[in-house]
Design a protein around this motif. Structure first.
Motif, PDB file in Angstrom:
ATOM      1  N   GLY A 231       0.793  -1.228   0.000  1.00 22.86           N
ATOM      2  CA  GLY A 231       0.000   0.000   0.000  1.00 22.86           C
ATOM      3  C   GLY A 231       0.824   1.275   0.000  1.00 22.86           C
ATOM      4  N   CYS A 232       0.130   2.407   0.055  1.00 22.93           N
ATOM      5  CA  CYS A 232       0.806   3.702   0.055  1.00 22.93           C
ATOM      6  C   CYS A 232      -0.109   4.749   0.669  1.00 22.93           C
ATOM      7  N   ASN A 233       0.440   5.529   1.611  1.00 23.09           N
ATOM      8  CA  ASN A 233      -0.354   6.590   2.242  1.00 23.09           C
ATOM      9  C   ASN A 233      -0.113   7.957   1.632  1.00 23.09           C
ATOM     10  N   GLU A 234       0.713   8.039   0.588  1.00 24.78           N
ATOM     11  CA  GLU A 234       0.943   9.332  -0.050  1.00 24.78           C
ATOM     12  C   GLU A 234      -0.272   9.697  -0.881  1.00 24.78           C
ATOM     13  N   ARG A 235      -0.299  10.933  -1.315  1.00 21.66           N
ATOM     14  CA  ARG A 235      -1.425  11.362  -2.153  1.00 21.66           C
ATOM     15  C   ARG A 235      -0.894  12.132  -3.346  1.00 21.66           C
ATOM     16  N   CYS A 236       0.025  11.544  -4.088  1.00 22.04           N
ATOM     17  CA  CYS A 236       0.521  12.207  -5.288  1.00 22.04           C
ATOM     18  C   CYS A 236      -0.694  12.381  -6.199  1.00 22.04           C
ATOM     19  N   THR A 237      -0.888  13.595  -6.705  1.00 17.36           N
ATOM     20  CA  THR A 237      -2.186  13.912  -7.317  1.00 17.36           C
ATOM     21  C   THR A 237      -2.443  13.195  -8.635  1.00 17.36           C
ATOM     22  N   TYR A 238      -1.387  12.634  -9.235  1.00 19.00           N
ATOM     23  CA  TYR A 238      -1.558  11.936 -10.517  1.00 19.00           C
ATOM     24  C   TYR A 238      -1.796  10.447 -10.324  1.00 19.00           C
ATOM     25  N   CYS A 239      -1.636   9.946  -9.098  1.00 16.78           N
ATOM     26  CA  CYS A 239      -1.386   8.509  -8.923  1.00 16.78           C
ATOM     27  C   CYS A 239      -2.578   7.726  -8.389  1.00 16.78           C
ATOM     28  N   VAL A 240      -2.818   6.582  -8.995  1.00 14.25           N
ATOM     29  CA  VAL A 240      -3.958   5.745  -8.657  1.00 14.25           C
ATOM     30  C   VAL A 240      -3.602   4.703  -7.575  1.00 14.25           C
ATOM     31  N   VAL A 241      -2.305   4.574  -7.288  1.00 18.41           N
ATOM     32  CA  VAL A 241      -1.865   3.490  -6.389  1.00 18.41           C
ATOM     33  C   VAL A 241      -2.557   3.502  -5.015  1.00 18.41           C
ATOM     34  N   PRO A 242      -2.619   4.641  -4.320  1.00 14.69           N
ATOM     35  CA  PRO A 242      -3.260   4.589  -2.999  1.00 14.69           C
ATOM     36  C   PRO A 242      -4.722   4.131  -3.072  1.00 14.69           C
ATOM     37  N   ASN A 243      -5.414   4.472  -4.156  1.00 16.86           N
ATOM     38  CA  ASN A 243      -6.810   4.026  -4.303  1.00 16.86           C
ATOM     39  C   ASN A 243      -6.900   2.521  -4.484  1.00 16.86           C
TER      40      ASN A 243
ATOM     41  N   GLY B  52       8.496  -1.961  -1.780  1.00 17.37           N
ATOM     42  CA  GLY B  52       7.420  -1.144  -1.212  1.00 17.37           C
ATOM     43  C   GLY B  52       7.161   0.008  -2.156  1.00 17.37           C
ATOM     44  N   GLN B  53       5.921   0.469  -2.254  1.00 18.12           N
ATOM     45  CA  GLN B  53       5.641   1.627  -3.115  1.00 18.12           C
ATOM     46  C   GLN B  53       6.412   2.833  -2.622  1.00 18.12           C
ATOM     47  N   ASN B  54       6.425   2.976  -1.293  1.00 18.52           N
ATOM     48  CA  ASN B  54       7.192   4.050  -0.675  1.00 18.52           C
ATOM     49  C   ASN B  54       7.928   3.339   0.444  1.00 18.52           C
TER      50      ASN B  54
ATOM     51  N   SER C 128      12.327   4.302  -3.413  1.00 16.04           N
ATOM     52  CA  SER C 128      12.590   5.321  -2.402  1.00 16.04           C
ATOM     53  C   SER C 128      11.817   6.596  -2.721  1.00 16.04           C
ATOM     54  N   HIS C 129      11.431   7.293  -1.680  1.00  5.88           N
ATOM     55  CA  HIS C 129      10.727   8.577  -1.850  1.00  5.88           C
ATOM     56  C   HIS C 129      11.613   9.714  -1.326  1.00  5.88           C
ATOM     57  N   PRO C 130      11.901  10.704  -2.179  1.00  7.51           N
ATOM     58  CA  PRO C 130      12.812  11.789  -1.770  1.00  7.51           C
ATOM     59  C   PRO C 130      12.341  12.513  -0.505  1.00  7.51           C
TER      60      PRO C 130
ATOM     61  N   GLY D  23       1.970  17.214  -5.450  1.00  6.67           N
ATOM     62  CA  GLY D  23       1.878  16.849  -4.035  1.00  6.67           C
ATOM     63  C   GLY D  23       3.035  15.974  -3.574  1.00  6.67           C
ATOM     64  N   ARG D  24       4.211  16.194  -4.150  1.00 10.04           N
ATOM     65  CA  ARG D  24       5.335  15.303  -3.842  1.00 10.04           C
ATOM     66  C   ARG D  24       6.047  15.668  -2.539  1.00 10.04           C
ATOM     67  N   GLY D  25       5.945  16.923  -2.110  1.00 10.65           N
ATOM     68  CA  GLY D  25       6.504  17.245  -0.790  1.00 10.65           C
ATOM     69  C   GLY D  25       8.007  17.451  -0.748  1.00 10.65           C
TER      70      GLY D  25
HETATM   71 FE1  SF4 Z   1       2.386   6.522  -3.550  1.00 12.60          FE
HETATM   72 FE2  SF4 Z   1       4.351   6.484  -5.338  1.00 12.60          FE
HETATM   73 FE3  SF4 Z   1       1.835   6.815  -6.143  1.00 12.60          FE
HETATM   74 FE4  SF4 Z   1       3.051   8.779  -4.842  1.00 12.60          FE
HETATM   75  S1  SF4 Z   1       3.646   7.935  -6.868  1.00 12.60           S
HETATM   76  S2  SF4 Z   1       0.975   8.023  -4.426  1.00 12.60           S
HETATM   77  S3  SF4 Z   1       4.335   7.643  -3.413  1.00 12.60           S
HETATM   78  S4  SF4 Z   1       2.686   5.022  -5.168  1.00 12.60           S
END
Ligand code: SF4
Ligand code: SAH
Length: 431
Positions: A140-152, A184-186, A228-230, A267-269
């Motif tokens: 899973g992933c708790n980030e909310r990158c605005t383009y990304c479907v992974v957390p959903n 891991g996604q992150n 890895s997440h920067p 929303g990359r932070g």
């Molecule tokens: Fe998570 Fe990576 Fe998607 Fe960002 S790009 S929401 S860190 S899976």
């Protein structure tokens, strides 16, 4: 990660007595494990499914399954679109495949997409390689990158315990595996959801601590990890990678864009300055480390000038490898609703310009291997030239050299590099 999921599900099927066939038209059960990260990945499954759904009309005992992120995203709708399906199952349910199939064999049509606690897997994956293995450490992933479907589609972060991860890797070492890649996604989020804090108030189980804990597993010679997440990458981690001999000098750290306003909209932070500092730090400790990343072009609102900032970052850092993609709007993500979408022609023009630069820089980076002696872990025969074997350097460069696979598979071999290309090397055994 999808490959790792596929191997786990194939392991479950094998354990149930199913065996693998090369020709899908001979199969009595077909499982498509799907990806929805971009639209073109998603569309693939529909074209495959159409053909098998037709076959089911003349062969009603065919079992048809869609798993993975498209299954999660579409759920019931997938059944409406392809009523021949028996099972639609999200990625969190991968380890439940046997139970869900029992329901199917009892005559039910099953949709399993609810958020669940992921069970520890007790079956052995059917791994493609006998030398290198994937090991999930956090789902899973708790980030909310605005383009990304992974957390959903992959849900909330769930870390496995250090003990179960270690047990899996110890077993791999006993079976003769030489290399593991922790997934891991992150991956920097590892352990945040596990109980326990240290005296100084940080989480007790971090990726860094896990690397120390895994670093002495017998038989395992190399450890890698991704992604890895920067935003969360620490100097402590870099220090550990430098200190622990089994951790390979290769870092996969997606930056996505070299422009601060786009990074913010994504929303990359982090800023591109922070990203550059991370890479500098890595190179301070390990001057020869390989750096790879992912980048997106044509995010909504991206101007030519902002795209130039991505080119500039790529020019300055000099990646060993970069996965590039044109932005693809995904259902249920904020960026898909943004009004300022970039035209397809502009995206594809930027993508080809970026790819051109990537290949040039990778070729430059490859130059440093010329005449060097590299340690290569032999994985397989070169499919294009069976007089050669292939493997990877510690820095993850694909390397070919003459040799017999029966003698060399799974061995760490010293290879003198005689030829370099942008993304691969050729050499000869160094005695
Ligand atoms: Fe998570 Fe990576 Fe998607 Fe960002 S790009 S929401 S860190 S899976
Ligand atoms: N968890 C990782 C990667 C997740 S997906 C990370 O945070 O970097 C793998 C890559 O697909 C991403 O790094 C991104 O570059 C790309 N990607 C994700 N969503 C995308 C989209 N909507 N359009 C184009 N590329 C996308």
């Amino acid at each position: 990660m999808n490959k790792a999921d596929s191997e786990r599900m194939a392991g479950i099927l094998e354990n149930m007595g199913w065996c693998y066939t090369e020709n899908p038209d001979d199969a009595k059960l077909i499982l498509y494990n799907t990806c929805t990260i971009r639209d073109n990945a998603e569309q693939k499954v529909y074209s495959y499914l159409g053909r098998q759904a037709k076959r089911k009309h003349s062969q009603p005992d065919l079992t048809l399954i869609v798993t993975g992120c498209v299954a999660q995203q579409e759920g019931e709708q997938l059944l409406r679109r392809v009523p021949e399906l028996d099972l639609v199952m999200g990625p969190q349910h991968a380890n439940r495949l046997e139970d869900l199939l029992q329901q199917v064999f009892n005559g039910e049509q099953v949709v399993a997409t609810e958020e669940i606690h992921i069970l520890e897997d007790i079956t052995k994956p059917r791994r493609d390689s006998k030398v290198t293995a994937w090991v999930n450490i956090i789902y899973g992933c708790n980030e909310r990158c605005t383009y990304c479907v992974v957390p959903n589609v992959r849900g909330k972060e769930q870390s496995r315990t250090p003990d179960s991860i270690r047990a899996e890797i110890v077993a791999l070492g006993e079976q003769g595996y030489k290399e593991v890649t922790l997934l891991g996604q992150n991956i920097d989020a590892y352990g945040r959801d596990l109980p326990g804090v240290t005296a100084t108030g940080r989480h007790k189980h971090t990726l860094t601590d896990l690397l120390y804990y895994l670093s002495d597993v017998p038989g395992i010679e190399r450890i890698r990890f991704a992604t890895s997440h920067p935003r969360y990458f620490t100097e402590r981690l870099i220090h550990a990678c430098h200190e622990l001999p089994k951790i390979c000098e290769h870092f996969h750290i997606p930056f996505q864009s070299g422009d601060n306003d786009i990074l913010k909209a994504m929303g990359r932070g982090y800023t591109h300055e922070k990203y550059r500092r991370i890479i500098e730090k890595i190179r301070e400790y390990m001057p020869d480390a390989a750096i790879s990343a992912d980048a997106i072009v044509g995010f909504p609102g991206e101007t030519e000038e902002q795209f130039q900032n991505t080119l500039e970052l790529v020019e300055d850092i000099g990646f060993d490898q970069l996965n590039t993609a044109a932005y693809s709007p995904r259902p249920g993500t904020p960026a898909a609703l943004m009004q300022n979408q970039v035209e397809e022609e502009v995206k594809s023009d930027r993508l080809s310009r970026l790819n051109h630069l990537v290949a040039t820089k990778a070729a430059e980076r490859s130059q440093r291997y010329q005449e060097r002696i590299e340690e290569v872990l032999v994985e397989d025969q070169n499919p294009k030239d069976t007089s050669q074997v292939m493997g990877r350097t510690r820095t993850n460069r694909l390397t070919f050299f003459p040799g017999k696979i029966e003698e060399l598979k799974g061995k760490l071999v010293k290879v003198k590099i005689t030829q370099v290309r942008a993304f691969s090397l050729t050499g000869t055994i160094y005695q």
